[in-house]
Design a protein around this motif. Structure first.
Motif, short mmCIF file in Angstrom:
data_model
loop_
_atom_site.label_atom_id
_atom_site.label_comp_id
_atom_site.label_asym_id
_atom_site.label_seq_id
_atom_site.Cartn_x
_atom_site.Cartn_y
_atom_site.Cartn_z
N GLY A 58 0.81 -1.22 0.00
CA GLY A 58 0.00 0.00 0.00
C GLY A 58 0.84 1.26 0.00
O GLY A 58 0.56 2.21 -0.74
N ALA A 59 1.91 1.27 0.82
CA ALA A 59 2.77 2.46 0.87
C ALA A 59 3.51 2.67 -0.44
O ALA A 59 3.62 3.80 -0.94
CB ALA A 59 3.75 2.33 2.03
N LEU A 60 4.02 1.58 -1.02
CA LEU A 60 4.76 1.69 -2.27
C LEU A 60 3.86 2.10 -3.43
O LEU A 60 4.33 2.72 -4.40
CB LEU A 60 5.44 0.36 -2.60
N THR A 61 2.59 1.78 -3.35
CA THR A 61 1.64 2.20 -4.40
C THR A 61 1.21 3.65 -4.22
O THR A 61 1.06 4.40 -5.19
CB THR A 61 0.40 1.29 -4.40
N ALA A 62 1.03 4.05 -2.96
CA ALA A 62 0.50 5.39 -2.69
C ALA A 62 1.46 6.49 -3.11
O ALA A 62 1.02 7.54 -3.62
CB ALA A 62 0.18 5.52 -1.20
N VAL A 63 2.76 6.29 -2.91
CA VAL A 63 3.72 7.37 -3.20
C VAL A 63 3.75 7.75 -4.68
O VAL A 63 3.63 8.93 -5.02
CB VAL A 63 5.12 6.97 -2.69
N PRO A 64 3.92 6.80 -5.64
CA PRO A 64 3.90 7.22 -7.04
C PRO A 64 2.55 7.75 -7.51
O PRO A 64 2.51 8.66 -8.35
CB PRO A 64 4.28 5.93 -7.80
N VAL A 65 1.44 7.23 -6.96
CA VAL A 65 0.13 7.77 -7.33
C VAL A 65 0.01 9.22 -6.86
O VAL A 65 -0.45 10.10 -7.61
CB VAL A 65 -1.00 6.90 -6.75
N ALA A 66 0.43 9.49 -5.62
CA ALA A 66 0.42 10.86 -5.13
C ALA A 66 1.37 11.74 -5.95
O ALA A 66 1.07 12.92 -6.21
CB ALA A 66 0.82 10.88 -3.65
N GLY A 67 2.49 11.16 -6.36
CA GLY A 67 3.43 11.92 -7.20
C GLY A 67 2.81 12.31 -8.53
O GLY A 67 3.06 13.42 -9.03
N LEU A 68 1.99 11.45 -9.10
CA LEU A 68 1.31 11.79 -10.36
C LEU A 68 0.35 12.96 -10.17
O LEU A 68 0.25 13.84 -11.03
CB LEU A 68 0.55 10.56 -10.88
N ILE A 69 -0.36 12.97 -9.05
CA ILE A 69 -1.28 14.08 -8.78
C ILE A 69 -0.51 15.39 -8.63
O ILE A 69 -0.93 16.45 -9.13
CB ILE A 69 -2.11 13.78 -7.52
N PHE A 70 0.65 15.33 -7.97
CA PHE A 70 1.48 16.53 -7.82
C PHE A 70 2.01 17.00 -9.17
O PHE A 70 1.97 18.20 -9.49
CB PHE A 70 2.63 16.23 -6.87
N VAL A 71 2.49 16.06 -10.00
CA VAL A 71 3.00 16.43 -11.32
C VAL A 71 1.89 17.04 -12.17
O VAL A 71 2.11 18.02 -12.90
CB VAL A 71 3.59 15.18 -12.02
N ASP A 72 0.68 16.50 -12.07
CA ASP A 72 -0.45 17.05 -12.81
C ASP A 72 -0.70 18.50 -12.40
O ASP A 72 -0.96 19.36 -13.26
CB ASP A 72 -1.69 16.20 -12.56
N ARG A 73 -0.64 18.78 -11.10
CA ARG A 73 -0.87 20.15 -10.65
C ARG A 73 0.21 21.09 -11.16
O ARG A 73 -0.08 22.24 -11.53
CB ARG A 73 -0.91 20.19 -9.11
N VAL A 74 1.44 20.64 -11.19
CA VAL A 74 2.52 21.47 -11.74
C VAL A 74 2.28 21.74 -13.22
O VAL A 74 2.44 22.88 -13.69
CB VAL A 74 3.88 20.79 -11.52
N MET A 75 1.88 20.71 -13.98
CA MET A 75 1.69 20.86 -15.41
C MET A 75 0.50 21.72 -15.77
O MET A 75 0.39 22.19 -16.91
CB MET A 75 1.55 19.49 -16.07
N GLN A 76 -0.41 21.95 -14.83
CA GLN A 76 -1.58 22.78 -15.12
C GLN A 76 -1.21 24.23 -15.41
O GLN A 76 -2.00 24.97 -16.02
CB GLN A 76 -2.56 22.71 -13.95
N VAL A 77 -0.04 24.67 -14.97
CA VAL A 77 0.37 26.05 -15.24
C VAL A 77 1.17 26.14 -16.54
O VAL A 77 1.74 27.19 -16.83
CB VAL A 77 1.21 26.61 -14.06
N TRP A 78 1.23 25.03 -17.31
CA TRP A 78 2.00 25.04 -18.55
C TRP A 78 1.57 26.15 -19.52
O TRP A 78 2.44 26.87 -20.04
CB TRP A 78 1.92 23.68 -19.23
N PRO A 79 0.27 26.33 -19.81
CA PRO A 79 -0.11 27.42 -20.74
C PRO A 79 0.36 28.79 -20.25
O PRO A 79 0.84 29.60 -21.05
CB PRO A 79 -1.64 27.32 -20.78
N LEU A 80 0.20 29.05 -18.95
CA LEU A 80 0.66 30.32 -18.39
C LEU A 80 2.17 30.45 -18.51
O LEU A 80 2.70 31.52 -18.85
CB LEU A 80 0.22 30.42 -16.93
#
Length: 510
Positions: A317-339
């Motif tokens: 569970g811990a090993l699965t949660a970290v990369p999934v959470a990382g994807l959510i963080f990366v998505d939030r960073v990429m949302q400012v790409w147009p700006l």
């Protein structure tokens, strides 16, 4: 253990003291602080030379100057660079951050990909996949880093920035990419022809669908993970982590991983609101805290499933949660790409070829983080490719040696599954030789990224070393050399301790 640690630390300090003296003497012989004044045509040339000699105490014996420098160093005073009149600690503070960003990203990717591919290559010994990986590894290992860096500038930066003007991939190109990925997966997974055909076809189909999705949603102009890719990727992460951790036959671990993946997808929208309110106080400490929370939640979900060996579910569970959470963080960073891409400082060309940040960009935490990511892409790939080749060869050779041992045959004779034999008995023992290579290689990258930093103009430790060595400034040069020497000694101690963790038969007291 304590006696070993103390002994190694004392020996390391002795080595550091002797090496610092030798380095000081060699640097003093190499540089000439009066070089610029000797060729000067100023009328007060002699006076300026005398002032420089007095300022740097050049009339004192070099041994005396060394002990004066050493006395200041052990009290935390690294001196002042006379060429810029800046404290060396101030120069190092920014240089170390830039270098650590580069080395951390390149090393983690190279280790994960290199060891993974090397082990798969060993398990498919003398197969087409093995020959292909061997060829690619030797090819990458032989490439000069400066040449790779120049090619990346031309094709990965300039070429991609030009592609963004009309981001369209032709249908034949997508089909070709899908077929290539399908072929690679079929070779990596192996098996009879029917299994290879099924695996290759499935991989090609998934690759084509992903490329088609990217094309139809104009992903190139607004890159993001989004709920769809998050769901697909999270499912893949859950299955992959479970396969490596316990095997898919462990139902509780599989359910734990799938539950964590589903929870991550369900929290995608709520996390957008959380990131919105956290933006004013967002920093890397908060990001690290959120990652720890994700790992704890994944572990708790595993514990709730209980079972006779609930620790395996917690780990999965811990090993699965970290990369999934990382994807959510990366998505939030990429949302400012147009700006980010439309900012005046960027000019519609978001992949930079020089520096570690864009001057006069401004913006909040997300914009600054995205800017750091884009500046890291090219130098990270440049360093990673060469390190990847080395790790692949080391991992393959180590795994082949381990898989031929008697205890592997005994484990198979006992009826253990092939996954258990490979992961629990083969993989762990194959890491023992890597325990020596990885720490030393990390230090080599920190001290040896000079060429890469110079080509990409990153103001890291390599650039600092070259600039002050060329300027005949001994204080920053000695600080750099001593830091690298200190890290090399620490790396050797860490390697010995890792040996003891990986193999209980090895006693550090011996």
């Amino acid at each position: 253990m304590l006696r070993f640690f103390v002994r190694r630390v004392l020996i390391g300090l002795g080595i550091l003291l002797v090496s610092s003296l030798l380095m000081y003497l060699m640097v003093d012989l190499t540089i000439d602080p009066l070089e610029d004044l000797r060729t000067s045509t100023a009328p007060n040339k002699e006076l300026m030379i005398e002032q420089r000699i007095e300022q740097l105490h050049l009339n004192d014996p070099v041994i005396q100057r060394y002990f004066v420098w050493l006395g200041h160093f052990v009290t935390g005073d690294l001196g002042t660079a006379w060429t810029t009149n800046r404290p060396v600690t101030e120069i190092l503070s920014s240089a170390i951050v830039s270098t650590l960003q580069l080395v951390t990203a390149a090393t983690v990717l190279a280790i994960v990909l290199g060891i993974g591919v090397g082990i798969v290559s060993a398990l498919r010994q003398y197969s087409s996949f093995d020959y292909l990986i061997t060829f690619i590894s030797f090819l990458l290992y032989s490439l000069p880093s400066f040449w790779v860096a120049v090619l990346l500038k031309q094709w990965a930066a300039i070429g991609y920035n030009d592609f963004l003007a009309d981001p369209v991939i032709a249908l034949p190109v997508m089909i070709g990419i899908a077929v290539l990925f399908g072929l690679l997966w079929s070779l990596a997974l192996g098996g009879p022809p029917r299994s290879r055909l099924i695996n290759g076809g499935a991989a090609a189909g998934v690759t084509f669908v992903v490329l088609l999705y990217i094309q139809l949603t104009d992903w190139w102009s607004t890159p993001n993970v989004g709920p769809v890719l998050l769901a697909v990727t999270s499912l893949g992460i859950a299955l992959g982590v479970t396969t490596l951790s316990t095997g898919l036959k462990n139902r509780r671990s599989l359910l734990t991983a799938l539950t964590v993946a589903a929870l991550g997808v369900a929290l995608y929208v709520p996390m957008q609101w959380a990131f919105y309110y956290l933006t004013p106080m967002m920093n890397w400490a908060v990001v690290l805290g959120l990652g720890i929370v994700a790992a704890v939640v994944g572990g708790v979900i595993g514990a709730l499933y209980r079972g006779p060996d609930w620790r395996q579910s917690v780990r999965t569970g811990a090993l699965t949660a970290v990369p999934v959470a990382g994807l959510i963080f990366v998505d939030r960073v990429m949302q400012v790409w147009p700006l980010y891409a439309s900012a005046n400082a960027i000019g519609g060309r978001p992949i930079p070829t020089i520096g570690d940040r864009t001057p006069n960009l401004g913006g909040n935490f997300w914009v600054v983080t995205l800017d750091q990511y884009t500046h890291l892409i090219l130098p990270t790939i440049s360093l990673m490719l060469i390190s990847f080749a080395g790790y692949t060869r080391y991992a393959r050779g180590s795994m082949l040696e381990v898989m031929g041992q008697d205890y592997i045959r005994t484990a198979r004779a006992k009826g253990l599954t092939e996954r258990t034999v490979i992961m629990r008995h083969g993989f762990r023992n194959s890491l023992i030789p890597m325990a020596t290579i990885v720490p030393i290689d990390i230090i080599t990258l920190i001290g040896g990224a000079i060429i890469t930093e110079n080509i990409f103009g990153r103001p890291g430790m390599g650039q600092m070393f070259l600039r002050h060595l060329d300027g005949n400034d001994i204080e920053p040069v000695m600080a750099y050399l001593l830091i690298v020497a200190f890290l090399a000694i620490v790396a050797n101690i860490v390697a010995d301790l890792i040996y003891a963790v990986l193999d209980p038969r090895i006693r550090v007291e011996a």
